[in-house]
Design a protein around this motif. Structure first.
Motif, PDB file in Angstrom:
ATOM      1  N   UNK A  82      42.477  45.100  51.512  1.00 37.97           N
ATOM      2  CA  UNK A  82      41.265  46.360  51.200  1.00 37.97           C
ATOM      3  C   UNK A  82      40.416  45.779  50.459  1.00 37.97           C
ATOM      4  N   UNK A  83      40.345  44.976  49.926  1.00 39.33           N
ATOM      5  CA  UNK A  83      39.235  44.015  48.671  1.00 39.33           C
ATOM      6  C   UNK A  83      38.688  43.391  49.336  1.00 39.33           C
ATOM      7  N   UNK A 128      45.343  32.254  46.902  1.00 40.63           N
ATOM      8  CA  UNK A 128      44.666  32.555  45.434  1.00 40.63           C
ATOM      9  C   UNK A 128      43.983  34.175  45.429  1.00 40.63           C
ATOM     10  N   UNK A 129      43.420  34.491  45.847  1.00 41.82           N
ATOM     11  CA  UNK A 129      42.684  36.317  46.389  1.00 41.82           C
ATOM     12  C   UNK A 129      44.179  36.978  45.999  1.00 41.82           C
ATOM     13  N   UNK A 130      45.657  36.871  46.985  1.00 46.09           N
ATOM     14  CA  UNK A 130      46.595  37.584  46.385  1.00 46.09           C
ATOM     15  C   UNK A 130      46.879  37.463  45.338  1.00 46.09           C
ATOM     16  N   UNK A 160      34.843  32.899  50.819  1.00 45.64           N
ATOM     17  CA  UNK A 160      36.040  33.606  51.015  1.00 45.64           C
ATOM     18  C   UNK A 160      35.766  34.469  52.382  1.00 45.64           C
ATOM     19  N   UNK A 161      35.023  35.298  51.827  1.00 45.92           N
ATOM     20  CA  UNK A 161      35.025  36.182  53.054  1.00 45.92           C
ATOM     21  C   UNK A 161      34.339  35.864  54.508  1.00 45.92           C
ATOM     22  N   UNK A 162      33.533  34.527  54.158  1.00 50.49           N
ATOM     23  CA  UNK A 162      32.777  34.584  55.363  1.00 50.49           C
ATOM     24  C   UNK A 162      33.394  33.650  56.244  1.00 50.49           C
ATOM     25  N   UNK A 163      34.858  33.414  55.661  1.00 43.75           N
ATOM     26  CA  UNK A 163      35.746  31.999  55.935  1.00 43.75           C
ATOM     27  C   UNK A 163      36.501  33.365  56.323  1.00 43.75           C
ATOM     28  N   UNK A 205      45.966  43.110  41.231  1.00 42.70           N
ATOM     29  CA  UNK A 205      47.089  43.477  40.514  1.00 42.70           C
ATOM     30  C   UNK A 205      48.071  43.537  41.350  1.00 42.70           C
ATOM     31  N   UNK A 206      47.931  44.198  42.390  1.00 35.86           N
ATOM     32  CA  UNK A 206      48.851  44.398  43.148  1.00 35.86           C
ATOM     33  C   UNK A 206      49.701  43.737  44.547  1.00 35.86           C
ATOM     34  N   UNK A 207      51.089  43.811  44.754  1.00 32.91           N
ATOM     35  CA  UNK A 207      51.063  43.257  45.642  1.00 32.91           C
ATOM     36  C   UNK A 207      50.691  43.422  47.831  1.00 32.91           C
TER      37      UNK A 207
END
Length: 406
Positions: A228-229, A208-210, A237-240, A214-216
């Motif tokens: 990178x973000x 879902x994050x990807x 999600x960061x923990x996962x 805004x970009x591929x």
């Protein structure tokens, strides 16, 4: 020779069996040390609905379009049989149109055994494209395609999402664009996939994050933690991702040590088909140890007590033996310089015993005939949890969003 067979299984069980067959044919994903449940749990959490044998995003539309065509005149087993026939014919149609990159059945043609519906069925349910928890033979008959223009009145009369984009004219005798999604298809599929959650207790996924970006995803990214973000992602999600990364880094040492043990035994027995495999794995293990030591603070502060509850969301029945092995290896990595592990007799025994516990008569370390056929690598690729499959599918969607058909 081993045989995997099934008679009457659920769609999820069938999907798992297909993935198992795929893994058994791929020397870089063999699970000699029995950590596959943990690997797959991370994969399910990071990329819900994505499997190791998926290829292109538009199959998420090809399958429902094909089954809706079959449902015009058929139901039950006849519906499933007709749809399977059309799936096989689709291989030739796509091939004739030059759409061979990611084509399922590219070599086998109409004789393909593993059909796209088998590969994508779980994903279709995960993304609410298929709204009924049924196997293909359990789908109901319909009189026509449930096009998205029909609106919610059809919501109760079809097993498929009422907002499913319509197939292109001429489908499936022709497939305009091949695997290229239209902008409309991409926007719809993006929303369906981005809103899927991996588990009620975990509402954000890397998938879902990807898709919300805004970009591929960049072509240079080769793992989920290269994105990178991630700093802007939700904490869960960061923990996962952090736990998935650390598990990949740490367990890689065990997998490389296992291959070093194989290489040493291979040379000890006088096998010569491979050139200096032990020396090669000593070098590779040393490179891994250097990476591990460069992140010593992270490795030392990383705890499996934080990992097991996450893994249990998708794999609640990890065996005690698997837990003991993983905990034993992680404790060794956390407690001593990684460069010393390959010479530690207790650590070497831990890995060797685990392989025998997991494989028994198929243990290469104890079955010289199997070792003689070793090709020099068994499960050496770092775990990236279906990243490449997800990357391709998400990229397909973003490429479609840029097309001027909306």
């Amino acid at each position: 020779m081993s045989l995997v067979a099934w008679l009457d299984t659920s769609a999820d069980e069938e999907r798992r069996m297909r993935e198992l067959i795929k893994l058994l044919s791929d020397s870089d994903t063999l699970d000699d040390l029995g950590i596959g449940q943990i690997r797959d749990a991370f994969g399910d959490l990071l990329f819900p609905g994505v499997s190791t044998i998926q290829t292109r995003a538009r199959y998420h539309l090809f399958v429902p379009w094909t089954y809706l065509r079959a449902a015009r005149r058929h139901a039950g087993a006849q519906l499933a049989s007709r749809a399977a026939y059309e799936e096989r014919q689709l291989v030739n149609v796509l091939s004739a149109e030059g759409a061979t990159d990611g084509l399922i059945g590219r070599r086998a043609g109409v004789r393909v055994k593993v059909l796209p519906s088998s590969i994508y069925w779980t994903g279709l349910k995960t993304y609410a494209i298929l709204r009924a928890d049924v196997r293909p033979s359990g789908l109901q008959q319909t009189r026509h395609f449930r096009r998205h223009e029909d609106g919610p009145d059809d919501a109760g009369t079809s097993d498929w999402s009422p907002s499913l984009p319509p197939p292109p004219d001429g489908y499936s005798k022709t497939v305009p664009g091949g695997f290229d999604l239209t902008a409309e298809e991409s926007a719809w599929l993006r929303e369906q996939m981005a809103t899927a959650t991996p588990h009620p207790q975990l509402t954000h996924s890397m998938l879902s994050h990807l898709l919300r970006r805004d970009t591929a995803p960049e072509d240079t990214w080769s793992t989920p933690w290269d994105v990178d973000d991630l700093d802007s992602a939700p904490a869960e999600l960061r923990d996962l991702v952090h736990h998935a990364e650390m598990f990949s880094l740490v367990i890689q040492g065990a997998r490389l040590l296992y291959n070093l043990l194989l290489a040493e035994r291979y040379e000890e027995l006088g096998f010569t088909s491979l050139d200096d495999p032990a020396e090669r794995y000593r070098e590779v293990f040393g490179e891994w140890a250097a990476r591990c030591e460069a992140r010593r603070d992270e490795v030392t502060s990383w705890h499996l007590n934080d990992v097991w509850p996450l893994v249990a969301l998708k794999a609640p029945r990890i065996s005690p033996a698997t837990r003991l092995f993983v905990e034993g290896w992680v404790d060794a990595v956390r407690s001593q310089d990684c460069h010393t592990l390959a010479a530690d007799s207790a650590v070497r025994r831990l890995v060797a015993d685990r392989e025998f516990q997991n494989k028994r008569a198929q243990s290469r370390l104890r079955n010289d005939k199997l070792l003689a056929a070793w090709r020099g690598a068994s499960g050496t690729t770092p775990l990236v949890y279906r990243w490449f499959q997800a990357h391709r599918i998400v990229t397909d969607i973003f490429e479609g969003l840029g097309r001027a058909d909306a």
